[in-house]
Design a protein around this motif. Sequence first.
Motif, PDB file in Angstrom:
ATOM      1  N   TYR A 111      52.646 117.514  19.279  1.00 38.19           N
ATOM      2  CA  TYR A 111      52.454 117.461  17.831  1.00 38.19           C
ATOM      3  C   TYR A 111      53.440 116.496  17.169  1.00 38.19           C
ATOM      4  O   TYR A 111      53.101 115.820  16.186  1.00 38.19           O
ATOM      5  N   SER A 122      50.509 118.960  11.855  1.00 33.87           N
ATOM      6  CA  SER A 122      50.179 120.144  12.664  1.00 33.87           C
ATOM      7  C   SER A 122      51.058 121.337  12.307  1.00 33.87           C
ATOM      8  O   SER A 122      51.004 122.370  12.978  1.00 33.87           O
ATOM      9  N   TYR A 129      43.272 125.999  16.030  1.00 39.05           N
ATOM     10  CA  TYR A 129      43.788 124.624  16.000  1.00 39.05           C
ATOM     11  C   TYR A 129      44.546 124.295  17.278  1.00 39.05           C
ATOM     12  O   TYR A 129      44.348 123.231  17.877  1.00 39.05           O
ATOM     13  N   SER A 133      43.380 121.632  20.077  1.00 36.98           N
ATOM     14  CA  SER A 133      44.229 120.449  20.234  1.00 36.98           C
ATOM     15  C   SER A 133      44.699 120.279  21.669  1.00 36.98           C
ATOM     16  O   SER A 133      44.777 119.146  22.177  1.00 36.98           O
ATOM     17  N   SER A 136      41.856 118.949  23.523  1.00 33.90           N
ATOM     18  CA  SER A 136      41.640 117.556  23.166  1.00 33.90           C
ATOM     19  C   SER A 136      42.658 116.643  23.847  1.00 33.90           C
ATOM     20  O   SER A 136      42.312 115.569  24.354  1.00 33.90           O
ATOM     21  N   TYR A 137      43.913 117.072  23.880  1.00 33.84           N
ATOM     22  CA  TYR A 137      44.953 116.285  24.543  1.00 33.84           C
ATOM     23  C   TYR A 137      44.652 116.177  26.040  1.00 33.84           C
ATOM     24  O   TYR A 137      44.738 115.092  26.635  1.00 33.84           O
ATOM     25  N   LEU A 168      42.558 114.752  18.529  1.00 31.20           N
ATOM     26  CA  LEU A 168      43.830 114.412  19.155  1.00 31.20           C
ATOM     27  C   LEU A 168      43.607 113.519  20.370  1.00 31.20           C
ATOM     28  O   LEU A 168      44.327 112.535  20.575  1.00 31.20           O
ATOM     29  N   LYS A 223      43.613 121.137  10.248  1.00 25.33           N
ATOM     30  CA  LYS A 223      42.273 120.709  10.671  1.00 25.33           C
ATOM     31  C   LYS A 223      41.810 119.507   9.849  1.00 25.33           C
ATOM     32  O   LYS A 223      41.235 118.553  10.372  1.00 25.33           O
ATOM     33  N   ILE A 226      43.859 116.257  11.006  1.00 25.07           N
ATOM     34  CA  ILE A 226      43.437 115.622  12.264  1.00 25.07           C
ATOM     35  C   ILE A 226      42.082 114.956  12.085  1.00 25.07           C
ATOM     36  O   ILE A 226      41.838 113.855  12.590  1.00 25.07           O
TER      37      ILE A 226
END
Length: 553
Positions: A111, A122, A129, A133, A136-137, A168, A223, A226
Amino acid sequence: MAKGMLFPDYILESSWEVCNKVGGIYTVLSSRAKTLQDIIRDRIVFIGPDCWTHEIVCPYFREDESLFAEWRLLARDEGIHVRIGRWDIPGQPIAVLVDFKPYFEIKNTIYTKLWEDFQVDSLHAYGDYDEASMFSYATGKVVESFYHHVIGKGKRVVYHGNEWMTGLGLLYIRKHVPEIGTIFTTHATSIGRSIAGNNKPLYDYLYAYNGDQMAGELNMQSKHSIEKQTAKHVDCFTTVSDITANECRELLDKPVDFVLPNGFDNAFVPRGTAFVKKRNTARKRLLEVANALTGSDFGDETLIVSTSGRYEFRNKGIDVFIEAMHRLNNDSALKKNVVAFIEVPGWSGVARQDLVERLNSGLRYDTPLNNPVVTHWLHDPARDNVQNMLNYLWMRNDKNSRVKVIFIPCYLTGSDGVLNLPYYDVVLGNDLCIYPSYYEPWGYTPLESIAFKVPSITTDLAGFGLWANHIKGSYSEIEDGVKVIHRTDYNYQEVAEQIKDTLIAYSAFTEEQVKVARDHADKLSKKALWSKFIGYYEQAYDMALRKASEREE
């Protein structure tokens, strides 16, 4: 594809709903996959979350350890743990499920970098979230590793992320693998959905809302942040309808580059005698459930209608659907008995044993069960919106009611304990499907409905409704296969009245009129096949690849 347009050698696409059936994006991706497979077989790779365990096996994923076996071992050495196989859908595309849980240990570091590189806030994270995330990372790491070890330089590659949950990873790729073109599709802005879901008027005041301010008011800062920064920094920013494009411009301060309407693959719509058999089976079962629950004796001439989708009581128009059924029940102009099903997954438990026993007995009953409006017991009926509104309107499925409303509060997977039919095998048993949405960026449910030759009712606040009007050149009517009702922030009563009037008119249709409406529904659905809509995606791929190419130069 237009001459001179660039098309990717590889498409890597991610979503929380890859091999994970929780919403409409699953339908978008799974129905589009075969079209892309036909173009670049096995060079379209979907990446989803590995949120399954040994006890709960993913029913949509077939692992194949021979696929990219060498890369899987290399990825493991890099700390990336994946399972590789095929998504069990038409086209059988390659799917990679990534374990994102290990990244929670370095969440704060991730973050911090996200703030330093892209000013994503974040700090106000809560709920899903963090989970989204970290997925997504992890997906960003997968794309980076796959590109370097499997694809290699010199190939045209796009990474396409769906919804804020993939933001992300898109930003990670934008920074660390700039050779890859990035596409971001928001299927609904998080802040727009929140404004609508909190009973605030969205459309009349859209021009006046400030997205950042509303995010603070509704506790949606992270949210929104991002989503806004991803839209700003990707190569190509897209959404699914003109309605959501307006939201993006006003609430995210970023106009979309392209609108990518959602298509449909009708490969699994049964044909000929198979269709007739499945329709008869569905109607028989739906009426058996209605009769057993309410102690009625509805025959096949009964008008069967339904609404379905996510349990967003106002956004999906479930409230106005119930209001319309209440008015219909009190209108003497109705020509037929009506059974109206509400098929939305609520907080429910197992199937009602008393209902199951009646169904299994094969007997006819002339008395209703206790609370004859639900098929599965609700965990907290006192706080359930559907149950409360039915109680408030005194819709108890009384013996004399010509309209019976039945709530099926579970996913129709084929093993719900009552209908025991999957959703697509249920929807074709309807006479009409009704989706009077207030907030609906596209609207897959009415498109699915007409693909199964079931005319539907929707609104012009749904992207699909606007598209149907565009095809006709004016407001579409039920005779055209889709009735599109004008809906605003404040005309709830008029919408309910129009639904009631449409059902009364349809109940008086002759067999020939019904056939015409069903044929028109079928023909309209074929205009929305992915083979027609994939061209919109080709524009997005071209734009992303050109921008990536410019960076390399």
